[in-house]
Design a protein around this motif. Structure first.
Motif, PDB file in Angstrom:
ATOM      1  N   PHE A   1       0.824  -1.205   0.000  1.00  0.00           N
ATOM      2  CA  PHE A   1       0.000   0.000   0.000  1.00  0.00           C
ATOM      3  C   PHE A   1       0.865   1.265   0.000  1.00  0.00           C
ATOM      4  N   LYS A   2       1.829   1.326   0.894  1.00  0.00           N
ATOM      5  CA  LYS A   2       2.641   2.534   1.030  1.00  0.00           C
ATOM      6  C   LYS A   2       3.453   2.828  -0.226  1.00  0.00           C
ATOM      7  N   LEU A   3       3.742   1.775  -1.003  1.00  0.00           N
ATOM      8  CA  LEU A   3       4.539   1.936  -2.215  1.00  0.00           C
ATOM      9  C   LEU A   3       3.694   2.189  -3.460  1.00  0.00           C
ATOM     10  N   SER A   4       2.375   2.263  -3.294  1.00  0.00           N
ATOM     11  CA  SER A   4       1.494   2.347  -4.466  1.00  0.00           C
ATOM     12  C   SER A   4       1.749   3.550  -5.376  1.00  0.00           C
ATOM     13  N   PRO A   5       2.132   4.730  -4.873  1.00  0.00           N
ATOM     14  CA  PRO A   5       2.415   5.816  -5.827  1.00  0.00           C
ATOM     15  C   PRO A   5       3.560   5.470  -6.785  1.00  0.00           C
ATOM     16  N   VAL A   6       4.561   4.745  -6.275  1.00  0.00           N
ATOM     17  CA  VAL A   6       5.694   4.366  -7.113  1.00  0.00           C
ATOM     18  C   VAL A   6       5.323   3.187  -8.005  1.00  0.00           C
ATOM     19  N   VAL A   7       4.569   2.232  -7.463  1.00  0.00           N
ATOM     20  CA  VAL A   7       4.081   1.117  -8.286  1.00  0.00           C
ATOM     21  C   VAL A   7       3.273   1.652  -9.459  1.00  0.00           C
ATOM     22  N   GLY A   8       2.356   2.589  -9.171  1.00  0.00           N
ATOM     23  CA  GLY A   8       1.559   3.190 -10.238  1.00  0.00           C
ATOM     24  C   GLY A   8       2.409   3.887 -11.279  1.00  0.00           C
ATOM     25  N   LYS A   9       3.472   4.536 -10.828  1.00  0.00           N
ATOM     26  CA  LYS A   9       4.371   5.235 -11.750  1.00  0.00           C
ATOM     27  C   LYS A   9       5.101   4.250 -12.661  1.00  0.00           C
ATOM     28  N   VAL A  10       5.656   3.157 -12.080  1.00  0.00           N
ATOM     29  CA  VAL A  10       6.458   2.244 -12.914  1.00  0.00           C
ATOM     30  C   VAL A  10       5.562   1.408 -13.836  1.00  0.00           C
ATOM     31  N   LEU A  11       4.361   1.037 -13.392  1.00  0.00           N
ATOM     32  CA  LEU A  11       3.458   0.320 -14.292  1.00  0.00           C
ATOM     33  C   LEU A  11       3.021   1.221 -15.444  1.00  0.00           C
ATOM     34  N   CYS A  12       2.815   2.500 -15.157  1.00  0.00           N
ATOM     35  CA  CYS A  12       2.507   3.470 -16.215  1.00  0.00           C
ATOM     36  C   CYS A  12       3.674   3.573 -17.196  1.00  0.00           C
ATOM     37  N   GLU A  13       4.894   3.614 -16.680  1.00  0.00           N
ATOM     38  CA  GLU A  13       6.070   3.681 -17.559  1.00  0.00           C
ATOM     39  C   GLU A  13       6.138   2.463 -18.463  1.00  0.00           C
ATOM     40  N   MET A  14       5.793   1.304 -17.942  1.00  0.00           N
ATOM     41  CA  MET A  14       5.805   0.088 -18.759  1.00  0.00           C
ATOM     42  C   MET A  14       4.743   0.153 -19.849  1.00  0.00           C
TER      43      MET A  14
END
Length: 381
Positions: free
Chosen positions: A343-356
């Protein structure tokens, strides 16, 4: 049939963060959720989550968390919502335990402000705790509590403001891979150049339909609230987010926030369950174990939980995420196995999945999150 740049399946925190980033970058995006929103059937509901920077030897997550804090603040500014309570995060255990040693090492390497507390320091600062005399504490001043429901809503609201389309109460029933992916739901069908699957516990059911068999395990977490004997003793100005990890102890706690006079204290493990029949899972042993824990280590709380809620974790064997493309269909991108700490990492997860999705090089080395480390030899790809 309209063609989307991206369809994201699963509007939990990871999917909503991904959709937010896609819409913010100008992609025509559809976010699908099987349940009517808001709901409490997955892994992203509830009012609070612990956040911290320290990640032992998993430096890739510690690096992500340093940016994650900034991105949470950015979402707060954009949405006009208060999402983060900086009350600190206290880790306790024996000094030689890998979790404590790793926490100290991580905070030191990343130059995060922290205190190392002796047993006497712990007794003085936190008289509501009754810890063993061989315990030490590590207080991470950058940590605290994320307001989970508000954070999820903020991502979804901003996603819609950026032009994203959100459809809830619409379950995906079939996915047809191709150069453009067809997504069939209970209400219609859609085409997308790229598909992102962030379906939480339902990854155990959806991924095998796409030929991916990885050892994901869904567990039911009992979210327990315990009444204070002395009102205000566990308020956020006196008690930080809390993690107690040892040989036989895997407990976390948060200060009294969502229910006045009640403190969230939970076991970090639970019985294996099926996400569609989660209510049948037996949790009596967990509750009994937590009653014994509270009586022993938090005697300032009543030893019977007043409020019982549930959540699910989707665990990988190594507790590392899956952030990768489908091995055969590169336009299908998978985020799964967040193992109770995503949960706490979701802003970064969202960013890297968007980059992919956008065919950009991810901002982080995702080698530890590759799917091939987990693929079952009988996967048909």
């Amino acid at each position: 049939m309209a063609l989307y740049d991206a369809v994201v399946v699963g509007a939990g925190i990871e999917g909503s963060a991904t959709a937010y980033n896609l819409a913010k970058n100008g992609l025509k995006t559809l976010l699908l959720e099987q349940f009517p929103l808001p709901h409490s059937r997955g892994s992203s509901h509830g009012q609070s989550r612990i956040t911290r920077v320290a990640y032992g030897e998993d430096d890739h997550y510690a690096n992500m968390m340093k940016e994650g804090g900034k991105l949470w603040r950015e979402l707060e500014r954009e949405s006009g919502s208060s999402l983060f309570l900086n009350c600190g995060c206290l880790a306790v255990g024996t000094p030689d335990h890998p979790f404590i040693k790793g926490t100290v090492s991580s905070l030191t390497r990343h130059r995060v402000n922290h205190d190392i507390l002796s047993y006497e320091n712990l007794k003085t600062r936190y008289p509501m705790l009754s810890l063993p005399s061989d315990h030490t504490g590590v207080l991470d001043y950058s940590g605290g509590v994320l307001m989970a429901d508000k954070a999820l809503q903020a991502f979804q609201n901003m996603y819609v403001q950026y032009g994203g389309e959100l459809r809830d109460g619409e379950k995906v029933t079939k996915i047809i891979p191709n150069s453009d992916v067809t997504v069939i739901t209970s209400k219609g069908q859609y085409k997308a150049r790229k598909l992102v699957l962030t379906v939480g516990p339902w990854a155990t059911k959806l991924l095998p339909q796409l030929g991916i068999r990885i050892p994901l395990e869904v567990v039911l977490i009992s979210v327990l609230y315990w009444k204070e004997k002395n009102k205000g003793e566990f308020s956020s100005d006196r008690f930080p987010a809390f993690i107690h990890d040892g040989e036989d102890v895997h407990v976390y706690a948060l200060p009294s926030l969502e229910y006045p006079g009640h403190v969230k204290v939970c076991l970090h493990v639970g019985p294996v369950t099926d996400p569609d029949t989660r209510d049948k899972a037996e949790s009596r042993d967990v509750i009994k174990e937590m009653q014994q824990y509270v009586s022993k280590y938090m005697p300032s709380l009543e030893n019977t939980p007043s409020i019982i809620e549930t959540c699910m974790y989707t665990n990988t064997p190594d507790q590392q995420f899956v952030l990768d493309r489908h091995p055969a269909w590169k336009n299908i991108i998978i985020g799964a196995g967040f193992s109770g700490h995503g949960f706490k990492l979701s802003p970064v997860v969202g960013k890297v999945l968007c980059e992919m999705v956008m065919d950009r090089s991810p901002s982080y080395d995702l080698t530890p999150c590759r799917i091939d480390r987990l693929l079952h030899p009988k996967s048909q790809l």
